[in-house]
Enzyme design. Structure first.
Site, PDB file in Angstrom:
ATOM      1  N   ASP A  16       0.812  -1.090  -0.086  1.00 44.47           N
ATOM      2  CA  ASP A  16       0.159   0.220   0.217  1.00 44.47           C
ATOM      3  C   ASP A  16       0.783   1.109   0.055  1.00 44.47           C
ATOM      4  O   ASP A  16       0.497   2.154  -0.779  1.00 44.47           O
ATOM      5  CB  ASP A  16      -1.000   0.055   1.110  1.00 44.47           C
ATOM      6  CG  ASP A  16      -2.205   0.734   0.974  1.00 44.47           C
ATOM      7  OD1 ASP A  16      -2.269   1.699   0.248  1.00 44.47           O
ATOM      8  OD2 ASP A  16      -3.166   0.580   1.949  1.00 44.47           O
ATOM      9  N   CYS A 247      -3.189   6.260  -1.796  1.00 52.05           N
ATOM     10  CA  CYS A 247      -3.996   5.081  -2.849  1.00 52.05           C
ATOM     11  C   CYS A 247      -4.080   5.881  -4.065  1.00 52.05           C
ATOM     12  O   CYS A 247      -4.683   7.010  -4.337  1.00 52.05           O
ATOM     13  CB  CYS A 247      -5.307   5.182  -2.263  1.00 52.05           C
ATOM     14  SG  CYS A 247      -6.237   3.986  -3.538  1.00 52.05           S
ATOM     15  N   ASN A 256      -0.952   4.901   4.883  1.00 52.13           N
ATOM     16  CA  ASN A 256      -1.622   4.510   6.111  1.00 52.13           C
ATOM     17  C   ASN A 256      -0.855   4.931   7.579  1.00 52.13           C
ATOM     18  O   ASN A 256       0.185   5.511   7.439  1.00 52.13           O
ATOM     19  CB  ASN A 256      -1.221   2.883   6.079  1.00 52.13           C
ATOM     20  CG  ASN A 256      -1.993   2.180   5.098  1.00 52.13           C
ATOM     21  OD1 ASN A 256      -1.388   2.313   3.984  1.00 52.13           O
ATOM     22  ND2 ASN A 256      -3.009   1.939   5.211  1.00 52.13           N
TER      23      ASN A 256
END
Ligand code: HMG
Ligand code: MG
Length: 307
Positions: A16, A247, A256
């Site tokens: 991510d 993202c 995150n």
């Protein structure tokens, strides 16, 4: 207030995080990052993603990365798989777990994986069947649990309907055979009150051990929301070393919550993770230097300023 005695951190930085870093990073450095994270004691690492390289070029070398890691037998190395083709690559890469990813917002589903929520769930059936045949555990993600970049924020008016949708998709993923569902606050707009309301809705029918939380920290709300999750008995937390990433389909979304910041909070609360703090801090500083970026961890920054 009751808290879990121990928490499992799912480190998502190599996937991510790196999927949205603009600065190129070599395959060798990605491998070193994953190995350092394992050496620090992280037992669950999302190491790559088998998606279209046109959509997410940063993950194009995931096969080489996963094949290049010197494996630690106690670590689960996971990969994101949107379809059967991705799943087959994950098997070739010897992933110990794959993750399928759905959303609670139709617009996000279309932008992210080019199909509706219902179509995505149908598409995942093929992965579930192959995973069962190969004995590979599958994790499910639900994006946009607390807001969508295209459909807007959660309000008092739409919260109940939206949370019912999150629950419906989560339950479907579990019925299909996912061992847990990770709840993604993709754009980091969630606040503790709505987090509490969402979790209460989900926990009416889903046991806490089948839920994980995945907060992006765009609005600085992640640790507060994680505290709410812990109070609700959730003991699996996704985080990203040095707060890497964002993202690609949620403009402006930052990474995150930083793993270092989560670990600092958990250690302060006497909650065990098995992770060695100093090694983690060093790894966060190391990868930030490699990417030529400011360390996104507050704790990492605070400790660096002391030296
Ligand atoms: P599509 O266009 O609907 O499907 O994409 P397609 O089958 O027509 O394929 C399009 C192209 O992709 C074709 O190439 C395929 O060969 C190729 P072309 O003919 O144009 O040269 N392709 C693949 N290549 C490599 N590996 C594959 C693969 N499949 C097709 N597995 C698809 C559908 C899902 C593939 C596409 O939309 C895609 O790759 N999307 C990427 C989505 C993504 O990775 N998003 C970021 C991760 S999700 C996230 O970050 C959220 C999360 O963190 C939780 C949260 O925070 O909320 C998990
Ligand atoms: Mg995410």
């Amino acid at each position: 207030m009751k808290y879990p005695n121990s928490v499992r951190i799912v480190e998502v930085g190599p996937r991510d995080g790196l999927q949205n870093e603009q600065q190129p990073i070599s395959t060798v450095d990605k491998i070193e990052l994953i190995q350092r994270l394992a050496q620090a004691g992280i037992s669950h690492i999302e190491a790559g993603s088998f998606v279209s390289p046109k959509w997410v070029p940063q993950m194009a070398d995931s096969l080489a990365v996963m094949q290049g890691i010197e494996r630690n037998a106690t670590v689960r190395y996971a990969a994101l798989t949107p379809n059967k083709r991705g799943f087959d690559q994950a098997i070739e890469a010897k992933a110990n777990e794959v993750a399928i990813f759905a959303a609670a917002s139709e617009s996000f589903s279309q932008k992210n994986i080019n199909c509706s929520i219902a179509e995505s769930l149908e598409r995942f059936e093929e992965i579930m069947a192959s995973a069962k045949a190969n004995n590979i555990p599958v994790r499910g993600y639900v994006s946009c649990i607390l807001g969508c970049p295209y459909e807007g924020p959660i309000t008092e008016q739409n919260a109940e309907t939206h949370f019912a949708k999150v629950k419906q998709v989560s339950q479907k993923l579990l019925e299909m055979g996912c061992h847990e569902v990770s709840l993604g606050d993709t754009i980091g707009t969630g606040t503790p009150k709505f987090t509490e309301q969402l979790l209460q809705t989900l926990l009416e029918d889903i046991p806490s051990h089948q839920l994980a939380v995945h907060f992006h920290d765009t609005y600085g709300q992640a640790l507060s929301n994680i505290l709410i999750a812990l109070q609700n008995g959730i003991a699996t937390i996704d985080s990203s070393i040095a707060g890497l990433g964002g993202c690609p389909y949620a403009e402006g979304a930052s990474g995150n919550v930083a793993t270092e910041d989560v670990l600092y909070m958990l250690e302060g609360m006497n909650i065990k993770t098995g992770i060695e703090f100093n090694s983690l801090i060093n790894t966060g500083n190391w990868i930030s230097q490699k990417l030529n970026r400011v360390n996104g961890s507050k704790v990492g920054q605070a400790l660096s300023s002391l030296h």
